[in-house]
Design an enzyme around this catalytic site. Structure first.
Site, PDB file in Angstrom:
ATOM      1  N   HIS A 267      -0.271  -0.896   4.862  1.00 14.69           N
ATOM      2  CA  HIS A 267       0.094   0.352   5.330  1.00 14.69           C
ATOM      3  C   HIS A 267      -1.003   1.292   5.162  1.00 14.69           C
ATOM      4  O   HIS A 267      -1.173   1.915   6.212  1.00 14.69           O
ATOM      5  CB  HIS A 267       1.416   0.724   4.354  1.00 14.69           C
ATOM      6  CG  HIS A 267       2.069   1.849   4.907  1.00 14.69           C
ATOM      7  ND1 HIS A 267       3.163   2.194   5.516  1.00 14.69           N
ATOM      8  CD2 HIS A 267       1.847   3.339   4.397  1.00 14.69           C
ATOM      9  CE1 HIS A 267       3.522   3.519   5.895  1.00 14.69           C
ATOM     10  NE2 HIS A 267       2.666   4.253   4.996  1.00 14.69           N
ATOM     11  N   GLU A 268      -1.342   1.511   4.104  1.00 13.03           N
ATOM     12  CA  GLU A 268      -2.577   2.592   3.683  1.00 13.03           C
ATOM     13  C   GLU A 268      -3.700   2.157   4.591  1.00 13.03           C
ATOM     14  O   GLU A 268      -4.488   3.234   4.965  1.00 13.03           O
ATOM     15  CB  GLU A 268      -2.726   2.477   2.383  1.00 13.03           C
ATOM     16  CG  GLU A 268      -1.746   3.036   1.314  1.00 13.03           C
ATOM     17  CD  GLU A 268      -0.818   4.295   1.665  1.00 13.03           C
ATOM     18  OE1 GLU A 268      -1.420   5.031   2.266  1.00 13.03           O
ATOM     19  OE2 GLU A 268       0.391   4.333   1.544  1.00 13.03           O
ATOM     20  N   HIS A 271      -3.351   3.854   7.956  1.00  8.35           N
ATOM     21  CA  HIS A 271      -3.525   5.308   7.686  1.00  8.35           C
ATOM     22  C   HIS A 271      -5.061   5.485   7.782  1.00  8.35           C
ATOM     23  O   HIS A 271      -5.584   6.196   8.501  1.00  8.35           O
ATOM     24  CB  HIS A 271      -3.002   5.924   6.365  1.00  8.35           C
ATOM     25  CG  HIS A 271      -1.552   6.245   6.433  1.00  8.35           C
ATOM     26  ND1 HIS A 271      -1.245   7.218   7.409  1.00  8.35           N
ATOM     27  CD2 HIS A 271      -0.597   5.830   5.932  1.00  8.35           C
ATOM     28  CE1 HIS A 271       0.085   7.222   7.091  1.00  8.35           C
ATOM     29  NE2 HIS A 271       0.453   6.321   6.190  1.00  8.35           N
ATOM     30  N   GLU A 297       1.736   8.294  10.625  1.00 13.14           N
ATOM     31  CA  GLU A 297       2.793   7.254  10.119  1.00 13.14           C
ATOM     32  C   GLU A 297       2.926   6.071  10.904  1.00 13.14           C
ATOM     33  O   GLU A 297       3.077   4.789  10.489  1.00 13.14           O
ATOM     34  CB  GLU A 297       4.140   7.807   9.469  1.00 13.14           C
ATOM     35  CG  GLU A 297       5.162   6.879   8.761  1.00 13.14           C
ATOM     36  CD  GLU A 297       4.436   6.604   7.439  1.00 13.14           C
ATOM     37  OE1 GLU A 297       3.367   7.295   7.035  1.00 13.14           O
ATOM     38  OE2 GLU A 297       5.304   5.677   6.514  1.00 13.14           O
TER      39      GLU A 297
HETATM   40 MG    MG Z   1       2.419   6.355   5.121  1.00 10.77          MG
END
Ligand code: MG
Length: 496
Positions: A267-268, A271, A297
């Site tokens: 997830h990161e 980003h 996001e």
């Molecule tokens: Mg996030």
């Protein structure tokens, strides 16, 4: 296309460099606070951050600077990059001008007290301890909305603060539709049961060093550039971009249920990749970061869910898992996949699977809107929360800690943030749809360069040049297109 050449814009960028430097320092201090700062440093760090924020505001609102921005904004024939940088500056100036310093100060002071009260309230599962603070924060947010101004609904002003251009009527449409469709998908999943069968891997314990090696090797597979990026540890994983040459992510290790650490890292990474792939021409300019929380996001959810929670990805990472953790070797790639996509409706948002996650957001969206309209009193909140949770998710929180007290956002003073999580899920699905059915093959081949290039060209390189809705229309032909999410989830969870 053209980059930056107008003399007024060049002068603005020259002066902006000092503002950027303050943000840069403040970002690094923020990263440090969450990772390596000893607890004793919190108070002085807080003062330093607040002073820098004030200095930033003073420099931004200097007449000489704002009049130069106004002058340049009236010019014809500017490049897209120049117009983008001016749009970002105008937005920032107008928000900071409209918010009275007294209100900013009170919000920040009340949020500090509220945060302490919230921690205590959550630990004791006693909403009464948090209630007076939340009452004041709701009132301050109503004042904030009035100060910022809005057309239809006070919530518009708060939504716009978190997602430029998003209105309550947009969000109403998205959430009405998603609420209906997602509950139908969930109903079918419940009836079939195949996506809800538990896995022994949920309780399997891992060694932290081994798991860190997994995360690093998975980041290698995804193409994380270690000469421009880091991986560290923090209780609440996050990404901090300091520039295209320095982007840092964190993860956490709980010692069991390794998919939490794995998917949090992926997830990161999503980003981080956004910030890493911004056009270097935009470095140190107002448009040099990701454009909004929702689009950001979208990048993280794309890698976490659309790429990571697939059969192809389970096959790709299996050798890494088997090599480092060992205990995964007895599971087939399909069993691994079913562990990755497990659906389990629960009371807690941060533990939610990708199918039920948006139902948690709908609950918060409805409640925030009611609080701002005066349609719900803070004292009625725990009961309203629990009943709606039961209707939407089929789960009634056992106590306030697992119900109305579970999230930190309100204690930080922010309302209107939650919807950006669902926008992210929508954007992720739109990107998956636009990439097309070749995605599984790209993942399976282990060569993810075409995926990174696709994201760079459609989204990342532009930084904040285009407003979120403009970017989405330009790159994907639509704004936040919720049917893309419904069809992605509907297909994916039609069998496990
Ligand atoms: Mg996030």
């Amino acid at each position: 296309m053209g980059y930056f050449s107008d003399p007024d814009v060049l002068e603005i960028l020259r002066q902006y460099r000092r503002l950027w430097a303050i943000s840069h320092a403040s970002a690094l201090m923020g990263w440090d606070s969450e990772t390596y700062m000893p607890p004793g440093g919190a108070e002085e760090r807080g003062v330093a951050q607040a002073e820098l924020a004030t200095l930033y505001q003073e420099l931004l609102l200097r007449d000489a600077f704002t009049s130069l921005v106004e002058k340049a904004s009236r010019k014809e024939g500017l490049s897209e990059y120049e117009r983008g940088a001016l749009r970002v500056l105008n937005r920032e100036i107008s928000i900071m001008r409209r918010l009275p310093p007294r209100l900013v100060y009170e919000l920040s002071r009340e949020a500090q007290e509220a945060f302490q009260a919230w921690r205590e309230a959550r630990a004791r599962s006693d909403f009464g301890l948090f209630r007076p603070h939340l009452e004041r924060l709701v009132q301050l947010n109503i004042e904030r909305a009035e100060a910022l101004g809005y057309d239809d609904h006070p919530y518009d002003a708060l939504l716009d603060l978190h997602e430029e251009g998003l209105r309550t009527r947009d969000a109403d449409g998205l959430f009405d539709y998603l609420g209906r469709e997602l509950r139908q998908i969930l109903e079918r999943v419940r009836e079939r049961g195949d996506c809800m069968a538990g896995s022994p891997l949920e309780s399997a314990r891992y060694d932290q060093q081994a798991m860190e090696r997994v995360n690093r090797r998975v980041l290698d597979l995804l193409g994380y550039p270690w000469d421009r990026a880091r991986l560290d540890v923090s209780p609440h994983p996050f990404t901090q971009g300091l520039g295209v040459g320095d982007v840092r992510i964190t993860t956490r290790y709980e010692g069991f249920d390794f998919k939490r650490s794995l998917f949090s890292t992926i997830h990161e990474f999503g980003h981080a990749l956004y910030e890493l792939q911004v056009d270097p021409e935009l470095r140190m300019t107002p448009a040099g970061d990701g454009v909004s929380l929702g689009v950001h996001e979208g990048q993280s959810r794309f890698w976490e869910n659309v790429v990571g929670r697939t059969r192809a990805f389970a096959r790709l990472v299996k050798p890494v898992l088997d090599g480092e953790l060992g205990f995964t070797a007895q599971y087939s790639p399909d069993e691994l996949y079913r562990y990755f996509v497990l659906v389990r409706p629960g009371a807690i948002r941060t533990e939610a699977d990708e199918l039920t996650y948006n139902l948690h957001i709908i609950l918060r969206y409805e409640i925030e809107k009611l609080l701002l309209e005066g349609g719900l009193r803070v004292s009625e909140l725990p009961e309203a929360w629990n009943s709606r949770s039961e209707e939407l998710l089929g789960v009634r929180p056992a106590n306030d800690a697992d119900g109305v007290l579970q999230d930190v956002h309100w204690a930080h003073g922010s309302m209107g943030y939650f919807p950006t999580y669902t926008l992210g899920n929508i954007v992720a699905a739109m990107m998956g749809e636009a990439y097309g059915p070749g995605l599984e093959a790209s993942i399976g081949s282990g060569d993810l360069e075409p995926v990174r290039v696709f994201l760079r060209e459609r989204v990342h390189r532009w930084g904040a040049t285009y407003a979120p809705k403009d970017l989405l229309r330009r790159s994907f032909g639509r704004e936040y297109h919720a049917p893309a999410l419904v069809s992605y989830l509907g297909d994916k969870y039609s069998r496990c």
